[in-house]
Design a protein around this motif. Structure first.
Motif, PDB file in Angstrom:
ATOM      1  N   UNK A  41       0.865  -1.165   0.000  1.00 46.67           N
ATOM      2  CA  UNK A  41       0.000   0.000   0.000  1.00 46.67           C
ATOM      3  C   UNK A  41       0.909   1.224   0.000  1.00 46.67           C
ATOM      4  N   UNK A  42       0.636   2.188  -0.865  1.00 48.14           N
ATOM      5  CA  UNK A  42       1.551   3.312  -1.067  1.00 48.14           C
ATOM      6  C   UNK A  42       0.940   4.604  -0.540  1.00 48.14           C
ATOM      7  N   UNK A  43       1.706   5.310   0.253  1.00 52.41           N
ATOM      8  CA  UNK A  43       1.229   6.599   0.729  1.00 52.41           C
ATOM      9  C   UNK A  43       1.184   7.574  -0.449  1.00 52.41           C
ATOM     10  N   UNK A  44       0.259   8.494  -0.402  1.00 52.39           N
ATOM     11  CA  UNK A  44       0.150   9.495  -1.462  1.00 52.39           C
ATOM     12  C   UNK A  44       1.437  10.320  -1.563  1.00 52.39           C
ATOM     13  N   UNK A  45       2.027  10.597  -0.420  1.00 52.76           N
ATOM     14  CA  UNK A  45       3.263  11.384  -0.422  1.00 52.76           C
ATOM     15  C   UNK A  45       4.371  10.651  -1.173  1.00 52.76           C
ATOM     16  N   UNK A  46       4.458   9.339  -0.937  1.00 52.46           N
ATOM     17  CA  UNK A  46       5.476   8.533  -1.613  1.00 52.46           C
ATOM     18  C   UNK A  46       5.242   8.497  -3.123  1.00 52.46           C
ATOM     19  N   UNK A  47       4.007   8.270  -3.541  1.00 50.14           N
ATOM     20  CA  UNK A  47       3.697   8.225  -4.968  1.00 50.14           C
ATOM     21  C   UNK A  47       3.986   9.567  -5.637  1.00 50.14           C
ATOM     22  N   UNK A  48       3.618  10.638  -4.970  1.00 50.82           N
ATOM     23  CA  UNK A  48       3.870  11.964  -5.529  1.00 50.82           C
ATOM     24  C   UNK A  48       5.363  12.202  -5.717  1.00 50.82           C
ATOM     25  N   UNK A  49       6.159  11.721  -4.765  1.00 55.33           N
ATOM     26  CA  UNK A  49       7.608  11.893  -4.855  1.00 55.33           C
ATOM     27  C   UNK A  49       8.208  11.043  -5.964  1.00 55.33           C
ATOM     28  N   UNK A  50       7.669   9.841  -6.182  1.00 52.49           N
ATOM     29  CA  UNK A  50       8.176   8.955  -7.233  1.00 52.49           C
ATOM     30  C   UNK A  50       7.981   9.581  -8.612  1.00 52.49           C
ATOM     31  N   UNK A  51       6.808  10.175  -8.843  1.00 48.87           N
ATOM     32  CA  UNK A  51       6.478  10.653 -10.180  1.00 48.87           C
ATOM     33  C   UNK A  51       6.736  12.140 -10.414  1.00 48.87           C
ATOM     34  N   UNK A  52       6.722  12.933  -9.355  1.00 51.68           N
ATOM     35  CA  UNK A  52       6.884  14.380  -9.542  1.00 51.68           C
ATOM     36  C   UNK A  52       7.876  14.941  -8.517  1.00 51.68           C
ATOM     37  N   UNK A  53       9.016  14.296  -8.395  1.00 47.79           N
ATOM     38  CA  UNK A  53       9.993  14.683  -7.375  1.00 47.79           C
ATOM     39  C   UNK A  53      10.566  16.084  -7.601  1.00 47.79           C
ATOM     40  N   UNK A  54      10.479  16.576  -8.838  1.00 49.70           N
ATOM     41  CA  UNK A  54      11.058  17.889  -9.127  1.00 49.70           C
ATOM     42  C   UNK A  54      10.188  19.031  -8.621  1.00 49.70           C
ATOM     43  N   UNK A  55       8.988  18.698  -8.135  1.00 54.30           N
ATOM     44  CA  UNK A  55       8.066  19.728  -7.661  1.00 54.30           C
ATOM     45  C   UNK A  55       7.950  19.699  -6.126  1.00 54.30           C
ATOM     46  N   UNK A  56       7.384  20.730  -5.595  1.00 53.93           N
ATOM     47  CA  UNK A  56       7.147  20.788  -4.149  1.00 53.93           C
ATOM     48  C   UNK A  56       6.108  19.732  -3.773  1.00 53.93           C
ATOM     49  N   UNK A  57       6.026  19.418  -2.493  1.00 57.57           N
ATOM     50  CA  UNK A  57       5.066  18.416  -2.030  1.00 57.57           C
ATOM     51  C   UNK A  57       3.641  18.823  -2.370  1.00 57.57           C
ATOM     52  N   UNK A  58       3.325  20.090  -2.188  1.00 59.05           N
ATOM     53  CA  UNK A  58       1.961  20.562  -2.464  1.00 59.05           C
ATOM     54  C   UNK A  58       1.618  20.370  -3.944  1.00 59.05           C
ATOM     55  N   UNK A  59       2.550  20.741  -4.822  1.00 59.20           N
ATOM     56  CA  UNK A  59       2.292  20.636  -6.262  1.00 59.20           C
ATOM     57  C   UNK A  59       2.261  19.169  -6.703  1.00 59.20           C
TER      58      UNK A  59
END
Length: 239
Positions: A41-59
């Motif tokens: 099970x993947x946290x949303x924060x982790x998935x966001x970092x995997x695919x959009x690491x170049x952006x801020x957490x909010x973005x």
């Protein structure tokens, strides 16, 4: 049933209806990631970092929300009951592994891992046939044409399994006198990596057993040329 083919160019269908554009959309990349990592099970924060690491957490979290919305829409359009396959909460996302689905990489890996302890020369005809059916699922590298870091480990791992299985089948066909099939598998290995001296040597042996001395010598010359041009070395004494 949801059917996912991740080898080669990739294809996804549900009850024979194709998921349009799969896998070449960012939201389908997300689905592929969830499927390849279906035991977690993947946290949303982790998935966001995997695919959009170049952006801020909010973005990156906003981009993830958009990708999930588009993924759900795409599944609904294809008639897929998305709640059967995706578990989505405010904090996490997961692929529902208990759902009714078929995945080529899963069948491929399960078969080859099952027979991994058995040497090629010890395989029975039924066992070799199951391995042959599994390697035919490998229609190309994992998600061919997709360029991202998140699948590289799985691509390499599955490629190693594939090449080792082909080598095992070469050995099986050598001891069983079906030399032409063994040579075909050797050619598939060299198409992926032509610097494998051991495979060149096995092919020389198969040609010789087949009675084709000229082909064996030609294979040797090819091996010498490749080793020289690639590594600036000569063949091993054994070769």
């Amino acid at each position: 049933m949801l059917e996912l083919r991740l080898f080669g160019p990739g294809r996804a269908t549900y009850d024979d209806q194709a998921l349009a554009g799969f896998p070449h959309q960012i939201f389908y990349y997300l689905l592929c990631y969830l499927v390849l990592n279906r035991r977690q099970t993947h946290s949303r924060e982790r998935l966001a970092a995997v695919f959009w690491s170049e952006h801020s957490t909010r973005v990156s979290r906003r981009y993830l929300r958009d990708a999930l919305w588009r993924l759900r829409r795409a599944l609904q359009t294809a008639g897929v009951p998305e709640e059967k396959y995706l578990s989505i909460t405010n904090e996490s996302v997961a692929f529902v592994g208990s759902s009714n689905y078929w995945l080529d990489t899963e069948v491929f890996e399960a078969t080859l891992v099952h027979f991994q302890p058995i040497a090629g020369v010890e395989l029975g005809p039924d066992e070799a046939e199951q391995i042959e059916e599994a390697v035919e699922l490998y229609t190309g590298d994992l998600l061919e044409g997709v360029y991202a870091d998140w699948y590289l480990y799985d691509r390499e791992r599955l490629n190693v399994l594939y090449l080792n299985a082909l080598g095992k089948l070469m050995a099986f066909h050598e001891v069983n006198g079906t030399y032409e099939k063994g040579l075909a598998y050797g050619k598939r290995i060299l198409a992926h990596d032509n610097t494998r001296e051991k495979i060149h040597r096995q092919m020389m042996q198969l040609y010789w057993l087949q009675g084709d001395r000229n082909a064996a010598l030609a294979q040797y010359k090819q091996c010498v040329q490749i080793l020289h041009s690639t590594f600036d070395i000569g063949p091993m004494e054994e070769t």
